[in-house]
Design an enzyme around this catalytic site. Structure first.
Site, PDB file in Angstrom:
ATOM      1  N   GLY B  53      90.982  59.811  36.356  1.00  0.00           N
ATOM      2  CA  GLY B  53      90.464  58.997  37.237  1.00  0.00           C
ATOM      3  C   GLY B  53      91.201  57.448  37.702  1.00  0.00           C
ATOM      4  N   GLY B  55      91.328  53.441  38.109  1.00  0.00           N
ATOM      5  CA  GLY B  55      90.706  52.431  37.212  1.00  0.00           C
ATOM      6  C   GLY B  55      91.304  51.970  36.023  1.00  0.00           C
ATOM      7  N   HIS B  56      92.364  52.881  35.755  1.00  0.00           N
ATOM      8  CA  HIS B  56      93.165  52.630  34.522  1.00  0.00           C
ATOM      9  C   HIS B  56      94.475  52.106  34.581  1.00  0.00           C
ATOM     10  CE1 HIS B  56      89.512  54.778  32.960  1.00  0.00           C
ATOM     11  NE2 HIS B  56      90.082  55.868  33.586  1.00  0.00           N
ATOM     12  N   LYS B 104      93.511  63.896  29.512  1.00  0.00           N
ATOM     13  CA  LYS B 104      92.567  63.210  28.554  1.00  0.00           C
ATOM     14  C   LYS B 104      91.280  64.131  28.225  1.00  0.00           C
ATOM     15  CE  LYS B 104      92.607  59.218  30.722  1.00  0.00           C
ATOM     16  NZ  LYS B 104      93.211  59.944  32.061  1.00  0.00           N
ATOM     17  N   ASP B 109      87.705  65.943  33.624  1.00  0.00           N
ATOM     18  CA  ASP B 109      89.295  66.350  33.547  1.00  0.00           C
ATOM     19  C   ASP B 109      89.737  67.822  33.122  1.00  0.00           C
ATOM     20  OD1 ASP B 109      90.792  63.470  34.081  1.00  0.00           O
ATOM     21  OD2 ASP B 109      88.814  63.269  33.328  1.00  0.00           O
ATOM     22  N   HIS B 217      85.786  53.483  30.470  1.00  0.00           N
ATOM     23  CA  HIS B 217      84.997  53.837  31.739  1.00  0.00           C
ATOM     24  C   HIS B 217      83.766  52.966  31.618  1.00  0.00           C
ATOM     25  CE1 HIS B 217      87.411  57.563  31.063  1.00  0.00           C
ATOM     26  NE2 HIS B 217      87.542  57.557  32.329  1.00  0.00           N
TER      27      HIS B 217
END
Lengths: 331, 331
Positions: B53, B55-56, B104, B109, B217
Site C-alpha cells: 500500500g 503511505g509507507h 509483507k 498483499d 497502518h
C-alpha cells in the site's frame, strides 16, 4: 506534541552521541566533544567548517565527511555554538591549507564565528562565507538581514566539493560568495515547533491556518494565511522565489524541497511535483533535484522550497562524490 | 494535523509523480503507471520485486535501483496493489532469470501477490519471500500472523545485493527465508495517523499516553501505556525484541531505528543512542547501524527498532553498493 527525549538539558548531547555511534565510518567527536569532525582528514586541503544551533538535524553534522564538511560544531537548541567550540573545530580540522567557515546569517552566529576567528587569527588562515538564502525575512529585493536556511546545504555541498578538488582558500571564498547570491529559499509551516523545555509549541495555528515565510527557529513567519491545497501553497512559494531572482544566461537549476522535521516523505514528493511543474511552466530548466528532510526546525510540520541557479562548474561540483551521513553518492 | 495534498483521491498519484520526477536517474514509470521500475534493467539477473500500500514512503519505491529492487508497485493508501499491477511489475522486470517477489505478511498483499503469480505462472519463473518481522501482532513466540514492517528494508537490501551478484532464483529464495527468521521489529507511536480523506487521526492519545507495538497502518498497537522518557521507551522495545530472538553463534547485529513519518532526525538519533547502549549492555555486537525515516505510516509520530542478526555473508551483502533514492552507498 510529545518528543522522544530524556531531559531537555541532555537532549542535544544524547542526540549527538547517537549520531556519532551510528555513523562511526564518517565522523568522530573532537576533543571534549566541542565539535564533530571527519574520521579521516586530508592533509593540505582547505578545511570546510560550519556550525549553528541544534534543532536543525541532520544539518550540519550530517554533512561532515568526504566531499563536504571537515568539521561542524553544534550549540544549544537554536543557539549559536560558542567561540570556544568554533576554535576547537578550526584547530582540529586545519591541516595546513587554512579554513573556510560557512556561517548562516544570524546575529549570534556571525558574532561568535567572528570572535573565534579573531582569537586564532595569528595561527590560522581563514575566510568566511555568509549564507543568506531566505527571501522572506527582510522583504523582497532587500538583501540585508536575510537568514541562512535550507540553501545552506547547497552552498556546503558545492564548496566542499571544490575544496576536495584542491582549490585554494581565496578561490573557495569567491565560489561561496557568488553562489550565495543565486540561492533562494522560502518556507511554510502547518504547525509551530515544540520547545523541549515546555513541550509546548512556539505558535499555534488552527485547522484553517498556515504560516508563510517561516525560518528554522520556530519564529512566526511573514504572514498568516488560509491553509490551502499543496498546489496553491507551493505555487505561492515558487512565485515569490522566482520574483526575487532572475535567471542568468546558461544557468541550470537545482530544485530542492526540504522537510522541516514533522512532514513525511510522501507529502514532500507531492510538493516537489507541484514545484517542478511550476518551474517547467516558467521554462526554468530543472537539471538536479533533491527531496528530503535535511534542514529541520525540530518537529515543525512544514517544508521549504529552494531554487539554486548554477553554472556548469557548480553542477559538476554538486555531482561530485560525497560520503556523509545525510548526503551520499559516488558520482 | 494538516497535510500537503490537493485531494485525497489524487494524493498517491501526485506523490509518485513527484518521486519519479525527482529521481529520474534511478527510476521510470512502467506502462500505464502500474509500477515503478529501474531505468536500466540487467539482462539475465533475477528481478527483485516488491510492493504494498501507499503511505509507507520511501518504502518500496525509494528502494528501486541498482543493488536493491528492480520494480515496485504501489496500491491505494494502506491497500495492497492489484494483481494487475503486480503482473505489470513482473512482466516489465523479468529479463530472463525469473522474479523473486518480496511480500509483507498481510492477508491482502499475500492474496493479491499469489493471484498475480498464478495468472502468469506459465510465462515466468517466480518465488516469493514473505517478511514477518513485527513481533507484536501475534504475541511473543508465535510466528504466524506477524506483519512485515521496517525489517522489510533489510530483507530487500540483502536479497537485492545477492541478486546483483548473479545468484539464482532458488538461492535468493533460501537467503530471504532464512534471513526473515533473524529480523525483529517493534514500534511505538506518540500519535495516530491522519487519514487523508477526513484529515482526522485513526486513534488519539492524550499527553500522557503512547501506543506500544504499533504497525504501519495506523491501527492501534498491543497496549496503551504511560508516556515516558526515550530511555524507558526504547529499553522496553529492545527488551521485547531481545526476549524474542536468540543470538546465533558468530552472528553480527544490524541495529536500525526507523522514523514512522512525523518524528524528526534529532529524536531518532537520541533513540538510537538508547538502543545502542542497551545492546552493548547485553553484549550484542552492533556491527552496522541505520537511522532514518524509511518505512512510514503516513505522518505518524513514532519510531520502530529493528534488530537483524546477520551472517558474515549477509553483512557483506548489506555493505554491497546500492543506488536508490532512499539508500545509496558505493561500498
Amino acid at each position: 506534541m510529545k518528543k522522544f527525549m530524556n531531559t531537555a538539558e541532555t537532549m542535544v548531547a544524547e542526540s549527538m552521541e547517537g549520531f556519532v555511534r551510528a555513523h562511526q565510518e564518517f565522523v568522530v567527536f573532537g576533543a571534549e566533544r566541542k565539535c564533530i569532525r571527519r574520521r579521516h582528514l586530508t592533509p593540505n586541503k582547505v578545511a570546510i567548517i560550519s556550525g549553528g544551533g541544534a534543532g536543525h538535524e541532520p544539518m550540519h553534522i550530517g554533512f561532515v565527511g568526504k566531499g563536504m564538511l571537515d568539521a561542524a560544531c553544534v550549540g544549544h537548541i537554536f543557539t549559536s555554538p560558542t567561540p570556544s567550540q568554533i576554535i576547537s573545530a578550526i584547530e582540529e580540522a586545519d591541516t595546513g591549507a587554512g579554513c573556510l567557515l560557512i556561517v548562516k546569517n544570524y546575529d549570534g552566529d556571525i558574532m561568535n564565528f567572528e570572535m573565534a576567528m579573531e582569537m586564532v587569527a595569528d595561527r590560522h588562515r581563514m575566510e568566511a562565507v555568509i549564507v543568506s538564502d531566505d527571501i522572506e525575512t527582510a522583504g523582497i529585493g532587500q538583501g540585508r538581514g536575510r537568514r541562512g536556511v535550507a540553501g545552506t546545504l547547497v552552498v556546503e555541498k558545492i564548496i566542499g566539493a571544490a575544496a576536495e578538488r584542491g582549490m585554494a582558500l581565496h578561490e573557495l571564498k569567491r565560489i561561496g560568495d557568488r553562489l550565495n547570491g543565486r540561492v533562494r529559499t522560502m518556507g511554510v509551516a502547518l504547525s509551530g515547533v515544540t520547545v523541549p523545555q515546555t513541550q509546548r509549541t512556539t505558535f499555534s495555528l488552527n485547522a484553517a491556518e498556515m504560516e508563510m515565510g517561516v525560518g528554522i527557529h520556530g519564529e512566526p513567519g511573514h504572514s498568516r494565511e488560509y491553509f490551502s491545497t499543496s498546489d496553491v501553497i507551493v505555487r505561492r512559494l515558487c512565485e515569490t522565489i522566482c520574483g526575487d531572482i532572475s535567471m542568468p544566461p546558461g544557468a541550470k537549476a537545482l530544485l530542492f524541497v526540504n522537510g522541516l522535521g514533522g512532514t513525511p516523505p510522501a507529502e514532500l514528493y507531492l510538493a516537489y511535483d507541484a514545484a517542478h511543474r511550476f518551474m517547467e511552466e516558467r521554462s526554468i530548466p530543472i537539471e538536479r533535484a533533491l527531496v528530503g528532510t535535511y534542514v529541520t526546525s525540530l518537529d515543525m510540520q512544514g517544508l521549504s522550497v529552494t531554487l539554486a541557479l548554477l553554472t556548469d562548474e557548480e553542477i559538476s561540483l554538486w555531482d561530485s562524490p560525497v560520503a556523509t551521513a545525510a548526503l551520499r553518492w559516488s558520482s
